[in-house]
Design a protein around this motif. Sequence first.
Motif, PDB file in Angstrom:
ATOM      1  N   PRO A  50      19.085 101.554 -29.116  1.00  0.00           N
ATOM      2  CA  PRO A  50      18.915 100.946 -30.440  1.00  0.00           C
ATOM      3  C   PRO A  50      20.012  99.949 -30.783  1.00  0.00           C
ATOM      4  CG  PRO A  50      18.488 103.297 -30.544  1.00  0.00           C
ATOM      5  CD  PRO A  50      19.053 103.023 -29.178  1.00  0.00           C
ATOM      6  N   PRO A  51      19.640  98.732 -31.174  1.00  0.00           N
ATOM      7  CA  PRO A  51      20.630  97.731 -31.570  1.00  0.00           C
ATOM      8  C   PRO A  51      21.362  98.160 -32.844  1.00  0.00           C
ATOM      9  CG  PRO A  51      18.496  96.731 -31.147  1.00  0.00           C
ATOM     10  CD  PRO A  51      18.283  98.202 -31.207  1.00  0.00           C
ATOM     11  N   SER A  52      22.600  97.745 -32.949  1.00  0.00           N
ATOM     12  CA  SER A  52      23.415  98.024 -34.126  1.00  0.00           C
ATOM     13  C   SER A  52      23.443  96.809 -35.046  1.00  0.00           C
ATOM     14  CB  SER A  52      24.844  98.384 -33.705  1.00  0.00           C
ATOM     15  OG  SER A  52      25.664  98.591 -34.829  1.00  0.00           O
ATOM     16  N   ILE A  53      23.320  97.039 -36.329  1.00  0.00           N
ATOM     17  CA  ILE A  53      23.491  95.963 -37.310  1.00  0.00           C
ATOM     18  C   ILE A  53      24.989  95.898 -37.607  1.00  0.00           C
ATOM     19  CG2 ILE A  53      22.844  95.063 -39.573  1.00  0.00           C
ATOM     20  CD1 ILE A  53      20.420  97.006 -39.456  1.00  0.00           C
ATOM     21  N   ILE A  54      25.662  94.876 -37.099  1.00  0.00           N
ATOM     22  CA  ILE A  54      27.121  94.849 -37.193  1.00  0.00           C
ATOM     23  C   ILE A  54      27.631  94.061 -38.395  1.00  0.00           C
ATOM     24  CG2 ILE A  54      27.447  95.263 -34.735  1.00  0.00           C
ATOM     25  CD1 ILE A  54      28.070  92.280 -34.405  1.00  0.00           C
ATOM     26  N   SER A  55      26.744  93.322 -39.050  1.00  0.00           N
ATOM     27  CA  SER A  55      27.172  92.624 -40.273  1.00  0.00           C
ATOM     28  C   SER A  55      25.953  92.107 -41.014  1.00  0.00           C
ATOM     29  CB  SER A  55      28.104  91.446 -39.963  1.00  0.00           C
ATOM     30  OG  SER A  55      27.367  90.369 -39.413  1.00  0.00           O
ATOM     31  N   THR A  56      26.136  91.842 -42.288  1.00  0.00           N
ATOM     32  CA  THR A  56      25.115  91.180 -43.096  1.00  0.00           C
ATOM     33  C   THR A  56      25.811  90.217 -44.055  1.00  0.00           C
ATOM     34  OG1 THR A  56      25.139  92.847 -44.853  1.00  0.00           O
ATOM     35  CG2 THR A  56      23.564  93.179 -43.042  1.00  0.00           C
ATOM     36  N   ALA A  57      25.019  89.390 -44.703  1.00  0.00           N
ATOM     37  CA  ALA A  57      25.514  88.528 -45.779  1.00  0.00           C
ATOM     38  C   ALA A  57      24.354  88.228 -46.716  1.00  0.00           C
ATOM     39  CB  ALA A  57      26.105  87.237 -45.235  1.00  0.00           C
ATOM     40  N   LEU A  96      20.962  86.785 -34.493  1.00  0.00           N
ATOM     41  CA  LEU A  96      21.064  86.605 -35.941  1.00  0.00           C
ATOM     42  C   LEU A  96      19.664  86.530 -36.541  1.00  0.00           C
ATOM     43  CD1 LEU A  96      22.772  86.003 -38.493  1.00  0.00           C
ATOM     44  CD2 LEU A  96      22.723  83.588 -37.834  1.00  0.00           C
ATOM     45  N   CYS A  97      19.400  87.387 -37.527  1.00  0.00           N
ATOM     46  CA  CYS A  97      18.105  87.438 -38.210  1.00  0.00           C
ATOM     47  C   CYS A  97      18.309  87.063 -39.673  1.00  0.00           C
ATOM     48  CB  CYS A  97      17.515  88.846 -38.115  1.00  0.00           C
ATOM     49  SG  CYS A  97      17.339  89.457 -36.422  1.00  0.00           S
ATOM     50  N   VAL A 103      12.204  85.557 -55.710  1.00  0.00           N
ATOM     51  CA  VAL A 103      13.659  85.707 -55.692  1.00  0.00           C
ATOM     52  C   VAL A 103      14.315  84.458 -55.093  1.00  0.00           C
ATOM     53  CG1 VAL A 103      15.556  86.956 -54.554  1.00  0.00           C
ATOM     54  CG2 VAL A 103      13.692  88.212 -55.659  1.00  0.00           C
ATOM     55  N   THR A 104      15.315  83.955 -55.784  1.00  0.00           N
ATOM     56  CA  THR A 104      16.184  82.929 -55.218  1.00  0.00           C
ATOM     57  C   THR A 104      17.287  83.662 -54.465  1.00  0.00           C
ATOM     58  OG1 THR A 104      15.717  81.374 -57.009  1.00  0.00           O
ATOM     59  CG2 THR A 104      17.735  81.010 -55.734  1.00  0.00           C
ATOM     60  N   GLY A 105      17.153  83.687 -53.144  1.00  0.00           N
ATOM     61  CA  GLY A 105      18.116  84.457 -52.377  1.00  0.00           C
ATOM     62  C   GLY A 105      17.950  84.249 -50.887  1.00  0.00           C
ATOM     63  N   ALA A 106      19.007  84.571 -50.166  1.00  0.00           N
ATOM     64  CA  ALA A 106      18.984  84.526 -48.702  1.00  0.00           C
ATOM     65  C   ALA A 106      19.722  85.740 -48.179  1.00  0.00           C
ATOM     66  CB  ALA A 106      19.650  83.240 -48.198  1.00  0.00           C
ATOM     67  N   GLY A 107      19.212  86.281 -47.098  1.00  0.00           N
ATOM     68  CA  GLY A 107      19.869  87.408 -46.438  1.00  0.00           C
ATOM     69  C   GLY A 107      19.928  87.162 -44.947  1.00  0.00           C
ATOM     70  N   ALA A 108      21.023  87.592 -44.325  1.00  0.00           N
ATOM     71  CA  ALA A 108      21.201  87.420 -42.882  1.00  0.00           C
ATOM     72  C   ALA A 108      21.852  88.665 -42.312  1.00  0.00           C
ATOM     73  CB  ALA A 108      22.057  86.188 -42.585  1.00  0.00           C
ATOM     74  N   ALA A 109      21.506  88.987 -41.071  1.00  0.00           N
ATOM     75  CA  ALA A 109      22.075  90.153 -40.402  1.00  0.00           C
ATOM     76  C   ALA A 109      22.285  89.831 -38.935  1.00  0.00           C
ATOM     77  CB  ALA A 109      21.145  91.360 -40.543  1.00  0.00           C
ATOM     78  N   VAL A 110      23.413  90.269 -38.403  1.00  0.00           N
ATOM     79  CA  VAL A 110      23.683  90.158 -36.973  1.00  0.00           C
ATOM     80  C   VAL A 110      23.394  91.512 -36.342  1.00  0.00           C
ATOM     81  CG1 VAL A 110      25.394  89.722 -35.172  1.00  0.00           C
ATOM     82  CG2 VAL A 110      25.435  88.372 -37.285  1.00  0.00           C
ATOM     83  N   ILE A 111      22.486  91.530 -35.375  1.00  0.00           N
ATOM     84  CA  ILE A 111      22.230  92.762 -34.638  1.00  0.00           C
ATOM     85  C   ILE A 111      22.764  92.589 -33.223  1.00  0.00           C
ATOM     86  CG2 ILE A 111      20.285  93.489 -36.037  1.00  0.00           C
ATOM     87  CD1 ILE A 111      18.410  92.430 -34.002  1.00  0.00           C
ATOM     88  N   SER A 112      23.321  93.668 -32.700  1.00  0.00           N
ATOM     89  CA  SER A 112      24.108  93.564 -31.476  1.00  0.00           C
ATOM     90  C   SER A 112      23.852  94.745 -30.551  1.00  0.00           C
ATOM     91  CB  SER A 112      25.596  93.490 -31.832  1.00  0.00           C
ATOM     92  OG  SER A 112      26.411  93.462 -30.673  1.00  0.00           O
ATOM     93  N   SER A 124      17.686  89.857 -49.334  1.00  0.00           N
ATOM     94  CA  SER A 124      18.938  89.987 -50.076  1.00  0.00           C
ATOM     95  C   SER A 124      19.207  91.431 -50.495  1.00  0.00           C
ATOM     96  CB  SER A 124      18.945  89.065 -51.301  1.00  0.00           C
ATOM     97  OG  SER A 124      17.865  89.346 -52.168  1.00  0.00           O
ATOM     98  N   VAL A 125      18.136  92.177 -50.826  1.00  0.00           N
ATOM     99  CA  VAL A 125      18.333  93.590 -51.173  1.00  0.00           C
ATOM    100  C   VAL A 125      18.797  94.375 -49.954  1.00  0.00           C
ATOM    101  CG1 VAL A 125      17.189  95.706 -51.948  1.00  0.00           C
ATOM    102  CG2 VAL A 125      16.702  93.542 -53.093  1.00  0.00           C
ATOM    103  N   PHE A 126      18.213  94.082 -48.793  1.00  0.00           N
ATOM    104  CA  PHE A 126      18.665  94.753 -47.572  1.00  0.00           C
ATOM    105  C   PHE A 126      20.091  94.360 -47.219  1.00  0.00           C
ATOM    106  CE2 PHE A 126      19.328  93.827 -43.028  1.00  0.00           C
ATOM    107  CZ  PHE A 126      19.632  95.121 -42.623  1.00  0.00           C
ATOM    108  N   ALA A 127      20.348  93.044 -47.127  1.00  0.00           N
ATOM    109  CA  ALA A 127      21.655  92.567 -46.679  1.00  0.00           C
ATOM    110  C   ALA A 127      22.756  92.892 -47.681  1.00  0.00           C
ATOM    111  CB  ALA A 127      21.604  91.056 -46.424  1.00  0.00           C
ATOM    112  N   GLY A 128      22.381  93.043 -48.946  1.00  0.00           N
ATOM    113  CA  GLY A 128      23.375  93.396 -49.959  1.00  0.00           C
ATOM    114  C   GLY A 128      23.424  94.887 -50.208  1.00  0.00           C
ATOM    115  N   TYR A 129      22.468  95.376 -50.954  1.00  0.00           N
ATOM    116  CA  TYR A 129      22.483  96.764 -51.419  1.00  0.00           C
ATOM    117  C   TYR A 129      22.284  97.795 -50.300  1.00  0.00           C
ATOM    118  CZ  TYR A 129      20.605 100.992 -53.625  1.00  0.00           C
ATOM    119  OH  TYR A 129      20.355 102.297 -53.978  1.00  0.00           O
TER     120      TYR A 129
END
Length: 339
Positions: A16-23, A135-136, A167-176, A287-292
């Motif tokens: 399973p890949p790890s989500i190592i960061s979000t923004a 990067l997703c 929603v005015t928003g953007a979310g990003a996640a690095v999976i590794s 944005s809800v995923f990458a933030g909250y």
Amino acid sequence: MAQKKIGKQTVKFQNPPSIISTASIVGPKEGEGPLKEYFDIILEDDLYDQDSWEKAESKMLEDAMKMAIKNAKLLEEQIEYILAGDLLNQIISSSFAVRQLQRPYFGLYGACSTMTESLSLGSMIVDGGFADNVLCATSSHFCTAERQYRFPLELGNQRPFTSQWTVTGAGAAVISANGSGPYITHVTTGKIVDPGIKDVNNMGAAMAPAAADTIIQHFEDTGFNVDDYDLIITGDLSGIGKPIAEELILTKGIDISTIYKDCGIEIFDGKRQDTHAGGSGCGCSASVFAGYLYKELKKGKYNRILLVSTGALHSPVSANQGESIPGIAHAVTISNVIS
């Protein structure tokens, strides 16, 4: 033989890949909502110092992606693939944003389901051994979506109460391939479900059957039950679609009511902010995923969640030709432990 396929529509990852960061970046209205403390950047205005809303959306997505890479303590050249999409014609927000990063790119369109679509495909790439860092990302913008799908804001059209606020928003996640979690352990890919709804101001009802179908199939494929999850959260059903999905799932004897939420309900205070049915758009679940959600997973409030982004696959052309609104939903299991 497909060694990682289980059931009809689900993949269980061997590594399973790890989500190592979000923004996450959101607009002013989202920054006044209940989740404001979780977002990395809250814009002061919807234009983001650009001369059009479309350029503002692309800049949001570009900055969210760059921030996620920085948060992962990686260099841009260490990102081997970018998977991104948005709501606009020819996914221009994503293409123009990724142009600045100069990394291999898969452009995706799943309407508001695009965040979990990108996480699903990105995880398959990593688990398949084709890349170590992917990067997703995705975005949406209220003003660009209104101009494309409904009526330009300048017309001042009255919105029915079934309508949702993009929603005015953007979310990003690095999976590794490396990292200590949270991990993406399972992916259930949705299929098109079309209840025949033609009202573009009632997308929650149009998408709800697809969400229910994917969640039911996820339980059938994996053997999981409600007790295996701390949270099941859909992306964009909001106040109209959420109870419909809940009722449809209950017809199969599965009661998710005690752990079920929706990103479109959580991101706004509907009464105070007058968002009618609630939030929607690619940037909603992103944005809800990458933030909250990601931050609460890291804190241990949640240990296993099912994130189900939902998409309404229509266009102004199909709507004007009297076509119905097909729906789709993709689900990813995100867990602090590998199981």
